[in-house]
Design a protein around this motif. Sequence first.
Motif, PDB file in Angstrom:
ATOM      1  N   VAL A 101      96.282 -33.267 158.660  1.00 30.94           N
ATOM      2  CA  VAL A 101      95.949 -33.569 159.911  1.00 30.94           C
ATOM      3  C   VAL A 101      96.785 -34.439 160.713  1.00 30.94           C
ATOM      4  O   VAL A 101      97.044 -34.095 161.908  1.00 30.94           O
ATOM      5  N   GLU A 102      97.178 -35.560 160.098  1.00 29.89           N
ATOM      6  CA  GLU A 102      97.813 -36.683 160.938  1.00 29.89           C
ATOM      7  C   GLU A 102      99.192 -36.102 161.161  1.00 29.89           C
ATOM      8  O   GLU A 102      99.800 -36.403 162.216  1.00 29.89           O
ATOM      9  N   LEU A 103      99.838 -35.239 160.373  1.00 27.22           N
ATOM     10  CA  LEU A 103     101.266 -34.808 160.599  1.00 27.22           C
ATOM     11  C   LEU A 103     100.977 -33.975 161.687  1.00 27.22           C
ATOM     12  O   LEU A 103     101.811 -33.816 162.595  1.00 27.22           O
ATOM     13  N   MET A 104      99.877 -32.977 161.904  1.00 27.68           N
ATOM     14  CA  MET A 104      99.818 -32.242 163.124  1.00 27.68           C
ATOM     15  C   MET A 104      99.738 -33.122 164.391  1.00 27.68           C
ATOM     16  O   MET A 104     100.255 -32.654 165.375  1.00 27.68           O
ATOM     17  N   PHE A 105      98.933 -34.289 164.247  1.00 26.00           N
ATOM     18  CA  PHE A 105      98.742 -35.057 165.490  1.00 26.00           C
ATOM     19  C   PHE A 105     100.465 -35.684 165.963  1.00 26.00           C
ATOM     20  O   PHE A 105     100.810 -35.488 167.048  1.00 26.00           O
ATOM     21  N   LYS A 106     100.902 -36.085 164.804  1.00 26.15           N
ATOM     22  CA  LYS A 106     102.418 -36.555 165.026  1.00 26.15           C
ATOM     23  C   LYS A 106     103.067 -35.495 165.691  1.00 26.15           C
ATOM     24  O   LYS A 106     104.012 -35.487 166.680  1.00 26.15           O
ATOM     25  N   GLY A 107     103.228 -34.064 164.960  1.00 26.86           N
ATOM     26  CA  GLY A 107     104.067 -33.062 165.356  1.00 26.86           C
ATOM     27  C   GLY A 107     103.535 -32.654 167.038  1.00 26.86           C
ATOM     28  O   GLY A 107     104.507 -32.490 167.713  1.00 26.86           O
ATOM     29  N   SER A 108     102.229 -32.720 167.245  1.00 24.98           N
ATOM     30  CA  SER A 108     101.977 -32.299 168.776  1.00 24.98           C
ATOM     31  C   SER A 108     102.453 -33.391 169.739  1.00 24.98           C
ATOM     32  O   SER A 108     102.964 -33.119 170.734  1.00 24.98           O
ATOM     33  N   ILE A 109     102.354 -34.852 169.177  1.00 23.13           N
ATOM     34  CA  ILE A 109     103.046 -35.611 170.023  1.00 23.13           C
ATOM     35  C   ILE A 109     104.514 -35.669 170.285  1.00 23.13           C
ATOM     36  O   ILE A 109     104.975 -35.472 171.360  1.00 23.13           O
ATOM     37  N   ALA A 110     105.200 -35.221 169.037  1.00 22.36           N
ATOM     38  CA  ALA A 110     106.705 -35.126 169.316  1.00 22.36           C
ATOM     39  C   ALA A 110     107.211 -34.000 170.144  1.00 22.36           C
ATOM     40  O   ALA A 110     107.909 -33.961 171.088  1.00 22.36           O
ATOM     41  N   SER A 111     106.219 -32.767 170.036  1.00 23.28           N
ATOM     42  CA  SER A 111     106.524 -31.435 170.736  1.00 23.28           C
ATOM     43  C   SER A 111     106.255 -31.809 172.165  1.00 23.28           C
ATOM     44  O   SER A 111     106.885 -31.304 172.951  1.00 23.28           O
ATOM     45  N   LEU A 112     105.208 -32.338 172.640  1.00 27.15           N
ATOM     46  CA  LEU A 112     105.157 -32.704 173.883  1.00 27.15           C
ATOM     47  C   LEU A 112     105.832 -33.352 174.588  1.00 27.15           C
ATOM     48  O   LEU A 112     106.322 -33.007 175.700  1.00 27.15           O
ATOM     49  N   VAL A 113     106.285 -34.584 173.768  1.00 30.03           N
ATOM     50  CA  VAL A 113     107.448 -35.251 174.432  1.00 30.03           C
ATOM     51  C   VAL A 113     108.555 -34.386 174.651  1.00 30.03           C
ATOM     52  O   VAL A 113     109.378 -34.654 175.796  1.00 30.03           O
ATOM     53  N   GLY A 114     108.944 -33.512 173.667  1.00 30.06           N
ATOM     54  CA  GLY A 114     110.482 -32.647 173.678  1.00 30.06           C
ATOM     55  C   GLY A 114     110.060 -31.586 174.760  1.00 30.06           C
ATOM     56  O   GLY A 114     111.022 -31.498 175.509  1.00 30.06           O
ATOM     57  N   ILE A 115     109.008 -31.126 174.962  1.00 32.58           N
ATOM     58  CA  ILE A 115     108.643 -30.021 175.941  1.00 32.58           C
ATOM     59  C   ILE A 115     108.926 -30.547 177.364  1.00 32.58           C
ATOM     60  O   ILE A 115     109.514 -30.132 178.148  1.00 32.58           O
TER      61      ILE A 115
END
Lengths: 599, 603
Positions: free
Chosen positions: A142-156
């Motif tokens: 779960v937390e990895l997904m939160f981190k991933g969504s943050i990184a992805s959003l920043v990147g996008i």
Amino acid sequence: MIKAKKKRGVFSCLKFIYHQAWKCDKSYIFVVIFNAIFNVAASLPLLFIPYIAIRFLQDSKNYLYYSLWLVGLLTAFIILSIISIYFSTKAPWSGTFLRLRRFFHLMYEKSLTCDYEVYESNELKQEKEKAESALYGNWRGVELMFKGSIASLVGILGLIVYLATSGFGSYLILIILVVATALSIGASFFSSLLYQKRVGKIAKPQSVMEYLYNTTKNSSAGKDIRNYSLANIFHVLFVKNVSLFEKYNHFQNHVLILPNLSNCVFGFLRDFLGYFVLVEAVISGQIDIASFALYISILNGLSTYCSSINNGISQLLNGSKETALFIDYIEKPSSFSQTGYDLKELPNVLSIDFEDVSFTYPGMDKPTLEHLTFHIKPGEKIALVGENGAGKSTIIKLLSLLYKPTSGKILVGGVDITSFNSEEYRTLLSVINQEVNLLAYPLDQVISCSLYPDEQKLQKCLKEAGISEKIASLPQKEHSFISQNISDKGIDFSGGETQKILMARALYRDGKLLLLDEPTSALDPIAEGQIYEQYQSIAQNKTSIFISHRLASTRFCDRIIYLKNGHVQEEGTHESLLTLGKEYANMFAIQASYYQEDN
Amino acid sequence: MKDFLRSLKYAHQLHKGIIPLTIINAIGYSLLPYVFIYFSGHIIDMLIANNSDQSIIMTILVMAIIGLAIGVSNAITDYFIANANEDIHFRLQTRISDKTLKLPYSSLESQTTILMLRKAEEGSNGSGDFASLISYSIGGTLRSLFSLVYAIILFSNCFSSISSSNTEPIFLFLNNPFSFLIIFAVMAIGFVITFFVAKGTAKVSYEFYETNVKTNRQGAYLVRFITEGTFAKDIRVYGMAKMLMDSLSTEDEKLCKIYWHFVRKYIYYAVLSFLGSALLLFSSYFFVGGKAYFDIISVGSIITIVGAITYFSTSITNGIERFVDIQTQLKYLKCYFDFLELPEMNCDGCELPKEEPVIAFEHVSFQYPNTDSLALDDVSFTITPHKKLAVVGPNGAGKSTLIKLISRLYVPTEGKITLNGIDIQTINEDEYQGLLGILFQDFNLFAFTLKQNISCTFIGDNKKVEDSLQLVGFPYQNKRKLPQGLDTYIGSNIEEGTDFSGGERQKIAIARALYKNCPLILLDEPTSALDPKSEQEVYRSIAKLTNQKTALYISHRMSSTKFCDYIIVLDKGHIVQQGNHKSLIKQDGLYALLFNEQAKYYR
């Protein structure tokens, strides 16, 4: 068991976790969004500095303009960065916090209320453990997904903004950048899929090692290991499984090079082509050198955001594996009804009826109970005896609504118990099981099963259980913690004292059905006798079933049911069964023989 | 510092390649950004100077290729490091398990040892495990150190000066090669700020961690309690769900407050650290811009130098943070090292005496650690060879303690236990254990095969195993229960196997003691979970087991004392009566009381 389940995808998982996040902490989504916005915004001012440097220090020397622009850009940079730092520090902590608060709660609640069979079936237990592992750590599930969504959003966001900024230059650049980024992200996806295919083989050596590790740390197992010199077997097994694990793990990890390598290759292409096109544009006079410098900074910034997307995506994909299992586990419905018959309609003293009940434990091929039928009148005290494995404890589990019969009906007070709300139904029961497990909380809370016990009722139960003197002698009396797991001042009670505490708890519960499964197995003869003496008064006005190997207990019961191979073999009073002279009489004679003087 | 060296030592022991890999990885990662910084500036200068197209294109190509090469090298080292990290985790577990098996039993049961491991494990779950210490924290610190080296190379450009007739003081100042040292001065201020910040952050982390552990003790316990299956029945049958959820909510509230208190501090420190680097950025751009204005350095160099300064300062900041991480992680990881360095059992000792073993208790007293009262008080008796001795008494009398002392799990607080006159603590451990076959009250069977469990070796003797199983009346030819015969696994923790009932497990445990074939058998409540028929079978097999051997038998069931030659009655740690059954009944003391309590129901 073949289950054709549709595998839960990344987006479904994301939806679930953000829905939970919204329920628990509405600000989180905003933190994530603002984190992306300000992260990108803060990086923008610095992009323009090379531009103004070349413009005002090379093309037309004007240090004043240079300084003014510099101050402007750097001030913007500082303000935006400070805001960005606020969000970028808060975001991961909020994610951790969500995990610890909301998701662990979901997990605990599920643990407490899921169908009991999960705990007795190896297959289901492993499923549960795999699901729960999604919550164990900052970089998993779960937390990895939160981190991933943050990184992805920043990147996008960064990608979009930077591409837009460069958009008023050459379209060729735009195309190169978009294509290169897309290829890189595509490679990430692909490798993650490959990875998922290979996952699974390491599960077995991993779980064997967990078992070995936990067993060697267990002090109870340690006694046998030392006396029987088993250390060597453990060592050999460990070594074998470690090398198996390493072999499978390395094979699995081969795949992980792919996204990094593709990042390098596509990055190489992107940088080379990007610089090439820009340089050509300068040489052909399309753009001036100052703009060139600007575009170069954009290009460099872009690669950071591409990495961010790459990382984000692989984090999302990796995290979704365990998260999907977790969500499936949480959303699995209970097989027991939640609404039901009103308890108040039941009579005060209850009858128990088993009507042609058969039961097979999940995963076993032979039934434990077969066409079992018996009737217990209201207020009757029944002794349930039989050999090991006859099914006695299973009857208690079925009566406790921990399982549902495979066929047949169980009626209490004339009502099918599966039509009750399981939680409400169980308030009718006072049970003492074979396994002794006490919560390491204060004694009064443990006995009353509530954080706010009724003092008077508590004292009465302690007295009836025969333990009030011992409790009064403790420094913290009934507020003493049990064992030292939570409080260092906790008390370690002996086996006999523990059984009395269990008795007190059953008394406090004051259920209309009293079910006792070997309540005296750890007691010495004197304490055992006390329990038998109390039994009459404890069981007054209650219907009760007493399981014990000590046939002495049958003296205190109205009737005996002798169970064999899952059905009733003999039924009757102690005297009538002795007269019958079959199984029960035989068993009784065996035990009695030890106590005869002339042996 | 000592802990840091210890961590390196263990890292190298666990995986020979991890340290070299981390170093190479650090070199590569720290170099990559500088490549682009250097070449960007250079290309701009080439454009300004109107160099030939080919040379510019060549430069771009060189830059891209170098970037590719370093990137590939990084990807490869990342892969090996990822493998190494996971390998290290399990190798560490193996080491810990092996160590656990060599610890003296009292050490294993001691709260200190348990807490040591738990602290290390919880710390690893929360802030990174041992592998992360090496590759992330130490690796990160190394990256910034290498960054320093590269930066120094790039900064060499700043110390240039040109010859000029300009006499403006500002020009003279900027033209002085050493004026660049101002930047270093500003950088130094930045580092001081960073260091102060890092220390502050570490202090915050430490407080956070400690507070967490303290508040978390109840929470952590609750977590184990709730998720372990052992309590699931009670929770449902006694409707404890609400109580436990409420408990958790209270824990939650506490956690909430702590968290935000610390996160606020982290944010404060992060902003402070940032301001230090912002100051550096400001001054660099002004200063270097001035130099470019006067043509002391080229414009392209601005890009390079400022880029280098920025990158350098960020990487030092990161380095300092990682360095502080090392300290935080070492605080709990050192518990692993401490554990691995605990003293082991001393197996040395003299050989077993050759004669018939006679065990005697000589004025033995014993107190469990962290308790106030004596579990055994001045106990003396002898276990006569080939005789069966029963020990009875009320709960808490100290019966199980006797077995723990004889089996050398614990050492008497006073007095001694002797074997043919020799203190048993001085005898070789392995040989001594070979003397005793014990059936503990909470005996354990393991997830190995039936044959392995009984023979306690990897291979075992089939015939001997079958004989033992036959003696206890275990149906070893039953194909349904034992689909793979003697090679069927017990439980399913290692391979799919059979789950045996309580009675069957007890028989297997007795068969294990039989197989061992040692002169002295100790049995603690062997039939408590059995029905009368199985109990009878077990008594029969115990009779066969202890035939011609010496036996010590503990049980609540006074029935079993009839088989024994001699009985000792314990009460609150003292021996209150001794003798055989008949004489003890005659004495009409505690023994008679206990016996009649049980017997009266059968008459």
